[in-house]
Design a protein around this motif. Structure first.
Motif, PDB file in Angstrom:
ATOM      1  N   GLN A 104       0.829  -1.209   0.000  1.00  0.00           N
ATOM      2  CA  GLN A 104       0.000   0.000   0.000  1.00  0.00           C
ATOM      3  C   GLN A 104       0.861   1.255   0.000  1.00  0.00           C
ATOM      4  N   SER A 105       1.910   1.235   0.760  1.00  0.00           N
ATOM      5  CA  SER A 105       2.798   2.395   0.826  1.00  0.00           C
ATOM      6  C   SER A 105       3.495   2.633  -0.505  1.00  0.00           C
ATOM      7  N   GLU A 106       3.977   1.554  -1.105  1.00  0.00           N
ATOM      8  CA  GLU A 106       4.731   1.673  -2.357  1.00  0.00           C
ATOM      9  C   GLU A 106       3.861   2.103  -3.535  1.00  0.00           C
ATOM     10  N   HIS A 107       2.696   1.514  -3.666  1.00  0.00           N
ATOM     11  CA  HIS A 107       1.858   1.760  -4.853  1.00  0.00           C
ATOM     12  C   HIS A 107       0.841   2.891  -4.681  1.00  0.00           C
ATOM     13  N   TRP A 108       0.346   3.098  -3.466  1.00  0.00           N
ATOM     14  CA  TRP A 108      -0.690   4.105  -3.253  1.00  0.00           C
ATOM     15  C   TRP A 108      -0.276   5.174  -2.251  1.00  0.00           C
ATOM     16  N   HIS A 109       0.937   5.121  -1.781  1.00  0.00           N
ATOM     17  CA  HIS A 109       1.468   6.118  -0.831  1.00  0.00           C
ATOM     18  C   HIS A 109       0.566   6.252   0.392  1.00  0.00           C
ATOM     19  N   LYS A 110       0.042   5.123   0.844  1.00  0.00           N
ATOM     20  CA  LYS A 110      -0.870   5.127   1.987  1.00  0.00           C
ATOM     21  C   LYS A 110      -0.179   4.576   3.218  1.00  0.00           C
ATOM     22  N   ALA A 111      -0.387   5.280   4.317  1.00  0.00           N
ATOM     23  CA  ALA A 111       0.068   4.828   5.630  1.00  0.00           C
ATOM     24  C   ALA A 111      -0.912   5.380   6.650  1.00  0.00           C
ATOM     25  N   LEU A 112      -0.990   4.749   7.775  1.00  0.00           N
ATOM     26  CA  LEU A 112      -1.894   5.197   8.821  1.00  0.00           C
ATOM     27  C   LEU A 112      -1.450   6.563   9.340  1.00  0.00           C
ATOM     28  N   SER A 113      -2.398   7.473   9.470  1.00  0.00           N
ATOM     29  CA  SER A 113      -2.107   8.813   9.994  1.00  0.00           C
ATOM     30  C   SER A 113      -3.387   9.409  10.574  1.00  0.00           C
ATOM     31  N   PRO A 115      -6.619  11.811  10.773  1.00  0.00           N
ATOM     32  CA  PRO A 115      -7.510  12.262   9.689  1.00  0.00           C
ATOM     33  C   PRO A 115      -7.132  13.623   9.111  1.00  0.00           C
ATOM     34  N   TRP A 116      -6.707  14.560   9.954  1.00  0.00           N
ATOM     35  CA  TRP A 116      -6.396  15.901   9.455  1.00  0.00           C
ATOM     36  C   TRP A 116      -5.151  15.903   8.564  1.00  0.00           C
ATOM     37  N   VAL A 117      -4.293  14.889   8.667  1.00  0.00           N
ATOM     38  CA  VAL A 117      -3.110  14.819   7.802  1.00  0.00           C
ATOM     39  C   VAL A 117      -3.536  14.531   6.360  1.00  0.00           C
ATOM     40  N   GLY A 118      -4.354  13.519   6.184  1.00  0.00           N
ATOM     41  CA  GLY A 118      -4.827  13.182   4.839  1.00  0.00           C
ATOM     42  C   GLY A 118      -5.702  14.264   4.236  1.00  0.00           C
ATOM     43  N   ILE A 119      -6.566  14.857   5.059  1.00  0.00           N
ATOM     44  CA  ILE A 119      -7.439  15.931   4.567  1.00  0.00           C
ATOM     45  C   ILE A 119      -6.593  17.147   4.200  1.00  0.00           C
ATOM     46  N   HIS A 124      -3.791  20.471  -0.264  1.00  0.00           N
ATOM     47  CA  HIS A 124      -2.531  20.932  -0.848  1.00  0.00           C
ATOM     48  C   HIS A 124      -2.097  20.073  -2.026  1.00  0.00           C
ATOM     49  N   SER A 125      -3.046  19.353  -2.631  1.00  0.00           N
ATOM     50  CA  SER A 125      -2.734  18.454  -3.733  1.00  0.00           C
ATOM     51  C   SER A 125      -2.176  19.227  -4.929  1.00  0.00           C
ATOM     52  N   SER A 126      -1.187  18.621  -5.571  1.00  0.00           N
ATOM     53  CA  SER A 126      -0.603  19.243  -6.764  1.00  0.00           C
ATOM     54  C   SER A 126      -1.428  18.937  -8.007  1.00  0.00           C
ATOM     55  N   LEU A 127      -2.368  18.013  -7.895  1.00  0.00           N
ATOM     56  CA  LEU A 127      -3.224  17.680  -9.035  1.00  0.00           C
ATOM     57  C   LEU A 127      -4.421  18.617  -9.042  1.00  0.00           C
ATOM     58  N   PRO A 128      -4.541  19.460 -10.058  1.00  0.00           N
ATOM     59  CA  PRO A 128      -5.665  20.410 -10.069  1.00  0.00           C
ATOM     60  C   PRO A 128      -7.012  19.691 -10.097  1.00  0.00           C
ATOM     61  N   LEU A 166     -11.796   5.649   9.674  1.00  0.00           N
ATOM     62  CA  LEU A 166     -10.893   4.706   9.004  1.00  0.00           C
ATOM     63  C   LEU A 166     -10.464   5.208   7.633  1.00  0.00           C
ATOM     64  N   PHE A 167     -11.402   5.667   6.816  1.00  0.00           N
ATOM     65  CA  PHE A 167     -10.976   6.039   5.468  1.00  0.00           C
ATOM     66  C   PHE A 167     -10.389   7.440   5.374  1.00  0.00           C
ATOM     67  N   THR A 168     -10.444   8.209   6.457  1.00  0.00           N
ATOM     68  CA  THR A 168      -9.733   9.491   6.457  1.00  0.00           C
ATOM     69  C   THR A 168      -8.426   9.426   7.242  1.00  0.00           C
ATOM     70  N   SER A 169      -8.167   8.310   7.891  1.00  0.00           N
ATOM     71  CA  SER A 169      -6.953   8.174   8.709  1.00  0.00           C
ATOM     72  C   SER A 169      -5.800   7.560   7.931  1.00  0.00           C
TER      73      SER A 169
END
Length: 180
Positions: A104-113, A115-119, A124-128, A166-169
């Motif tokens: 998950q980390s390698e392919h989707w850059h996902k790690a537990l964090s 909720p406010w980190v992911g939001i 601040h996403s670089s993808l418009p 769960l899905f925002t963390s």
């Protein structure tokens, strides 16, 4: 997002198993609630949220009478068997029960964090405009959770809060329209 219930995603199977588990609990067939609950957690990890949701369902039954503990509620304990089977499968295949975390980390850059980190990362996403549907569905999830808390059963609210957290963390929030 309607296509997610018609093609090879796990959502439709997961939904059927979760609803089967909750329906069995609500009709006082706790032995049966644990079986689809375990299968739901084997399908998707957020099936573990069934544990506090079904505990809330049992509490709603117990609270008015405050009678003795019903041993049939222990069948909720079957639910964690799904992830345990999954971890054993990872151990057998990859020799590491937590190999999925690296994938998950390698392919989707996902790690537990938090909720406010992911939001915050969405904002601040670089993808418009790529973050707009994700953030809109996070807001929809929050609104739906508040409505659920006001209008529906405690177990539903517990389910909603657990899934929302769960899905925002995760460090990278993806597929929120599917999860909502």
């Amino acid at each position: 997002t309607a296509y997610a219930l018609q093609i090879g995603y796990t959502e439709s199977l997961f939904l059927a198993l979760v609803l089967g588990s909750v329906q069995a609990a609500r009709t006082d067939r706790w032995w049966l609630a644990g079986i689809p609950g375990a299968l739901a957690t084997l399908t998707r990890i957020n099936g573990l949220i069934l544990i506090p949701a079904l505990i809330a369902e049992a509490a709603v039954i117990w609270w008015p009478h405050r009678g003795p503990f019903d041993r049939r509620w222990l069948f909720i304990g079957l639910i964690p068997l799904g992830p345990l089977i999954y971890l054993a499968l990872n151990q057998a295949v990859y020799e590491d029960p937590f190999a999925f975390l690296a994938i998950q980390s390698e392919h989707w850059h996902k790690a537990l964090s938090a909720p406010w980190v992911g939001i915050g990362d969405l904002l601040h996403s670089s993808l418009p405009r790529a973050w707009i549907p994700e953030l809109a569905f996070v807001v929809l999830g929050v609104v739906a959770t508040v409505v659920c808390a006001v209008r529906f059963r405690l177990s539903w609210t517990v389910w909603m809060v657990g899934n929302l957290l769960l899905f925002t963390s995760t460090s990278t929030i993806l597929s929120v329209p599917r999860y909502d």
